[in-house]
Design an enzyme around this catalytic site. Structure first.
Site, PDB file in Angstrom:
ATOM      1  CD  GLU A  35      -2.609   1.152   2.680  1.00 38.77           C
ATOM      2  OE1 GLU A  35      -3.611   1.883   2.760  1.00 38.77           O
ATOM      3  OE2 GLU A  35      -2.251   0.386   3.599  1.00 38.77           O
TER       4      GLU A  35
ATOM      5  CE  LYS B 176      -7.267   1.715   3.266  1.00 40.03           C
ATOM      6  NZ  LYS B 176      -6.023   2.163   3.981  1.00 40.03           N
TER       7      LYS B 176
ATOM      8  CB  CYS C 110      -4.676  -1.628   4.233  1.00 40.19           C
ATOM      9  SG  CYS C 110      -3.909  -1.684   5.883  1.00 40.19           S
TER      10      CYS C 110
END
Length: 552
Positions: A45, A113, A149
């Site tokens: 990330e 994300k 994540c």
């Protein structure tokens, strides 16, 4: 012959803001992946920028430069495996946390994300815009879903990816260390695997950034929660993960398993790595510290020696009239055991000069904490002079117990650029010293064996700023103090909670008062390694001025 897919995972250590350096690390990893016949290289990330960037990534020029670096990387790596790499994405005036898939010289897919963490050290809702869930993308024969994540910490994103055709889950992370974090990650990822029935690759970055340490420890799971590979903690690693298409779908083949550290080793490795990276990424090669003969400065000297080598560590003993012969001997023993340079700079002369300069204004007053603090501040001044003259970063050595209750002198022993034990309570410092004496690992640059003499660990702690002084003259015994602080700080327990647990109410109230009064000191303190989920800085943000007290 079964269809196969090789994924190279790169558990690497990027540097925040070093776009060219991070891109070069990615190119080197890609070359290794290509040589190994991989179809894809996966990086972590926000790899192109380093992580966490905090507000740096909100600067449009920086975000655009990062995106340009990703596009250039795609052109440079056109012939060979695809690349997955994290970075920012500016789109329609909004900033996103993105994962780019590079193939054939261009950006073939961009995943944005969805869930933005806003707890502990994270403040991503302030920085990024949440996106709708992106579907899977194809690389060769495989449809890959990428929950970035935090997206993997919630069931919805992974379930959506499975429902829209993902055949494996690749989770790029910037997940910082705190004690027992690996167990939390594995339990959550097992839940995602059970819910989706898909293999999962959990890829975490490694390295230190300010107070945070990214511990790597990446792993691979097959359906049913079966662990198929485990990468080492706190160490860069490139690993090839092979998948085969079976009657039940794609499955990871069994790889190697790096042993994981216990809690004592994990904390110690985190302190060593964070200090090593803080120095290297800040441009420092050497450090110095005041070596008092006490346990805190001894463990910091050991950490520094293990991080950058004893030849790069200068220890300075700054004795006063109150410094015992025992402390002088102990400082010598520690420096000799580690192999560090030890200089001695007495402060009696400067102390007398300050006393003479203030004598007229102090006439008629009794000696008190003021004169004690002058000693500490003179030591801080002399250490900073050495730091400036020789270009060595000064390390400060206060443990979490002292930092919590303000048992430290601002502009004195709090001087310094970094504090590796800032998030370690005093009682853990004792045990960590014993652990280091009994343990040596290849990643430690300092010597093996007893580097902190037993008498340093066993003697009563003292600041030695007045005759026969002991820490427990001013504070509860550290066993009591740390139990109360773990309640007030780590658990946000009430005074009533702690009294119900058996603590004396007056003692708890005293500690609470010191904790709140010392906020201004912590606001000006050096950064230090985050070891717990309630470290002093981003984890715990309290007002400096605060009149509320818990009267429950």
């Amino acid at each position: 012959m079964a269809e196969r897919f090789r994924l190279t995972v790169a558990q690497l250590n990027p540097t925040v803001g070093d776009l060219a350096g991070n891109a070069q690390k990615a190119r080197e990893a890609w070359q290794e992946a290509r040589a190994a016949g991989a179809q894809m290289l996966a990086l972590t990330e926000m790899f192109i920028t380093g992580y966490q960037t905090q507000d740096l990534v909100r600067k449009p020029a920086f975000a655009r430069a990062a995106m340009a670096a990703v596009e250039q990387l795609a052109r440079d790596c056109a012939e060979g495996p695809a690349i997955g790499i994290g970075g920012p994405c500016l789109k329609d005036g909004r900033l996103y946390n993105a994962y780019y898939v590079l193939e054939g010289g261009k950006v073939a897919a961009t995943v944005l994300k969805h869930h933005l963490p806003n707890t502990d050290v994270f403040d991503e809702k302030r920085i990024f815009t949440p996106s709708d869930v992106h579907g899977p993308y194809r690389v060769g024969p495989l449809r890959i879903g990428t929950p970035i994540c935090e997206d993997s910490w919630h069931p919805d994103v992974c379930e959506t990816l499975a429902e829209t055709g993902a055949e494996i889950l690749l989770v790029p992370n910037g997940s910082p260390y705190h004690r027992e974090k690996l167990e939390v990650r594995i339990n959550l990822m097992v839940a995602r695997v059970v819910e989706t029935g898909l293999p999962l690759v959990y890829l975490n970055m490694v390295g230190g950034q300010d107070d945070q340490v990214f511990d790597g420890a990446s792993f691979v799971l097959n359906p049913g929660g079966h662990l198929m590979a485990q990468l080492p903690a706190f160490t860069e690693e490139l690993r090839h993960i092979d998948f085969a298409l079976t009657d039940e779908g794609w499955r990871a083949e069994k790889g190697s398993f790096a042993p994981q550290p216990d809690l004592w080793e994990a904390d110690y490795h985190a302190m060593v790595l964070s200090l090593r990276d803080y120095l290297a990424k800040s441009g420092f090669r050497k450090v110095l510290l005041g070596l008092s003969g006490g346990i805190d400065s001894a463990i910091v000297a050991a950490i520094a020696s293990d991080a950058i080598g004893a030849e790069n560590v200068r220890c300075v003993m700054l004795p006063s009239a109150y410094t015992s012969a025992h402390s002088l001997e102990d400082a010598t023993l520690v420096a000799r055991a580690l192999g560090c340079r030890l200089d001695t700079v007495p402060i009696s002369g400067p102390q007398a000069a300050v006393g003479e300069a203030l004598a007229g204004l102090f006439a008629g007053t009794e000696a008190d904490l003021t004169e004690e603090n002058v000693q500490s501040r003179l030591r801080g001044l002399l250490l900073m002079a050495l730091s400036n003259k020789f270009g060595e970063m000064l390390l400060t050595t206060g443990n979490k117990s002292e930092v919590a209750v303000g048992y430290c002198t601002i502009y004195g022993d709090m001087n310094g650029g970094y504090n590796p034990i800032k998030d370690m309570y005093k009682t853990r410092v004792f045990e960590t010293c014993r652990w280091r004496n009994a343990t040596h690992r290849p990643w430690m640059k300092g010597p093996a064996g007893e580097v902190i003499p037993a008498r340093v660990i066993e003697k009563p702690p003292s600041a030695e700023l007045r005759p026969d002084q002991r820490d427990d003259d001013s504070l509860p015994p550290y066993e009591v103090l740390d139990a109360i602080l773990q309640g007030l700080v780590d658990r946000e327990a009430s005074v009533a909670d702690l009294v119900a647990e058996g603590q004396d109410r007056d003692t708890v109230k005293k500690v609470e008062r010191l904790l709140y009064l010392s906020e201004y000191k912590r606001f000006q303190s050096a950064p230090g390694t985050r070891l717990t989920s309630r470290a002093f800085w981003l984890d715990r943000r309290y007002p400096i001025v605060n009149r509320w007290r818990d009267e429950g």
